[in-house]
Every structure is written in C-alpha cells, then in structure tokens.
Design an enzyme around this catalytic site. Structure first.
Site, PDB file in Angstrom:
ATOM      1  N   ASP A   8      -5.444  10.545   0.160  1.00  0.00           N
ATOM      2  CA  ASP A   8      -5.690   9.270   0.691  1.00  0.00           C
ATOM      3  C   ASP A   8      -6.833   8.565   0.101  1.00  0.00           C
ATOM      4  O   ASP A   8      -7.993   9.223  -0.194  1.00  0.00           O
ATOM      5  CB  ASP A   8      -5.933   9.513   2.037  1.00  0.00           C
ATOM      6  CG  ASP A   8      -4.732   9.731   3.121  1.00  0.00           C
ATOM      7  OD1 ASP A   8      -3.715  10.131   2.355  1.00  0.00           O
ATOM      8  OD2 ASP A   8      -4.979   9.888   4.134  1.00  0.00           O
ATOM      9  N   ASP A 129       5.011   5.259  11.296  1.00  0.00           N
ATOM     10  CA  ASP A 129       3.700   5.727  11.699  1.00  0.00           C
ATOM     11  C   ASP A 129       3.846   5.531  13.350  1.00  0.00           C
ATOM     12  O   ASP A 129       3.779   4.333  13.844  1.00  0.00           O
ATOM     13  CB  ASP A 129       2.350   5.261  11.217  1.00  0.00           C
ATOM     14  CG  ASP A 129       2.387   5.175   9.859  1.00  0.00           C
ATOM     15  OD1 ASP A 129       2.944   6.522   9.214  1.00  0.00           O
ATOM     16  OD2 ASP A 129       1.873   4.598   8.823  1.00  0.00           O
TER      17      ASP A 129
END
Length: 240
Positions: A8, A129
């Site tokens: 990330d 998500d």
C-alpha cells in the site's frame, strides 16, 4: 491458490492501515521499489499494489513509483486506488500493469466498469470493500446501503471475471479473514474471488485455499513476520 503480497502506497512509502483508518498508518518500508523486489526475490509470483493517495484523490498519484516497482520486480502486478476513468485504465494497462482494480467506481459508475470490461476483459478486476456487509467507497470513507453480495452479483452480470473482496473491519487487524462472507460469495457468484483483510497466519491462508478461492492477499502478517514468503510459496503449491 494465488497469494498476493500487498504493498500500500502513501506519500511514496509502503504503509499499513488499521481497519482502513488513514490516521492509524504505519510505515513498513520507505522504499516501495526495494520492497517489491524483495517479495519477488523471495518467491512472490504476483503483487497487489494499492495507491492510497489515489483512492483519496480519485486519480492515480503514484504512477511513476508503481511502474518502477513492476520493472524492478519482473513479476505481474495488479493495481487499485483512484481508478475512475477509462483514461486512467488505459494508462495503467498501456504502461505494462497486468490488471487494474476498479473499486469505488464499480458502485458509483457501473457504465464505466462495463466499458472497461468490454475493452480489456480479464485485465479488469472489481474491488468490493465492505464494512458490516455494506459496500464502502472513496478510500473507505463512505459506507453505502448496498450489500457486498448484491454488488458482487451485479459485477458478475457486467462480465467481471475477478472480484477482490475486503472486509474492512478485519483489514490490518490480524484477526483472521471473514471465512463466512468468502464462502457466501463463493456459493453465489461464479467469478475468480480474491480474499483480503485479516490474514494473520499460514493457517488462515490454508483455510481460504480450502474454500476453493482463486486468491488471497497478505499484508500486515507478512510485514510483522506472522507469515513468511516460504509459507506463501508452499501454500500456493498445495492442491485442495
């Protein structure tokens, strides 16, 4: 099962978040290019890269770094975060990225997702998500009233071949993946499913593999050494 080490990106660094909270950020490596190369050297066969800055801004921010990561690692990469236009999809795929993940726009702009799938097929993945079973968008800042399963069924109808499902409540927590939700998805949609969020051990990876999933993403557990790259390489070879 394909296992994806996760990188990330925030402010040009590799970070991990806790439950998607940008204020609970830990820098795990200041050099993402070196991190990508290290994963590949240790046996990774596919990387999962998220442009967190891009997810917040709604446009790719770390393009140059991601390109260098791909070139240095010399393995396939899938990228998500802020991909909300066909021009952005074109740019990533034309620059050598193997698969792009359309997240928020999968919910907010289904026509864009449909057009991307029609143009690029398997090179497009949808990212779902969810928090408490409901889809979250815009870097996980907004939670909708759409259930994760309903959106997955919509994605399947559009022609999406790969769905990456993240349970936000488990992301970065090392509390184990949401096996119940993954099994529910596996039962109701016939696409390649990648589980993300909560993986804490080799046993978690084995449990996901036993569900017959296409893939799983390992993040914090790798950086905290709860899982080794040798674990990943070995679990990938096991037939369930």
């Amino acid at each position: 099962m394909q296992i994806f080490p996760a990188i990330d990106l925030k402010n040009g660094q590799c970070v991990r978040l806790f439950q998607g909270d940008f204020s609970k950020k830990t820098v795990v490596n200041e050099d993402p290019i070196a991190q990508a190369k290290a994963f590949a050297t240790d046996g990774a066969t596919y990387l999962h890269i998220v442009d967190l800055d891009g997810a917040l801004e709604g446009r790719p921010i770390n393009l140059e770094v991601i390109q260098k990561m791909k070139i240095t690692a010399k393995i396939p990469v899938q990228v998500g975060g802020g991909i909300r236009s066909m021009a952005q999809v074109d740019y990533y795929l034309e620059s050598g990225i193997d698969r792009v993940i359309i997240g928020s726009a999968a919910l907010t702009d289904p026509d864009f997702l449909r057009a991307a799938v029609q143009k690029y097929g398997a090179k497009i993945a949808a990212g779902i998500d969810a928090k408490n079973g409901f889809v979250a968008t815009r870097g996980w800042l907004d939670v909708s009233q759409v259930s994760y399963l309903d959106l997955a069924k919509r994605m399947e109808k559009v022609g999406v071949e790969t769905i990456i499902y993240t349970d936000i409540s488990r992301d970065g927590t090392l509390t184990g993946p949401n096996l119940e939700q993954m099994a529910n998805l596996k039962e109701h949609v016939k696409v390649n499913l990648i589980a993300s969020g909560g993986v804490s051990s080799r046993a978690d990876l084995e449990a996901l593999a036993q569900l017959g999933l296409y893939g799983a993403i390992a993040g914090k557990a790798l950086y905290n050494h709860h899982i080794s790259m040798s674990d990943i390489v070995e679990v990938e070879q096991i037939a369930y």
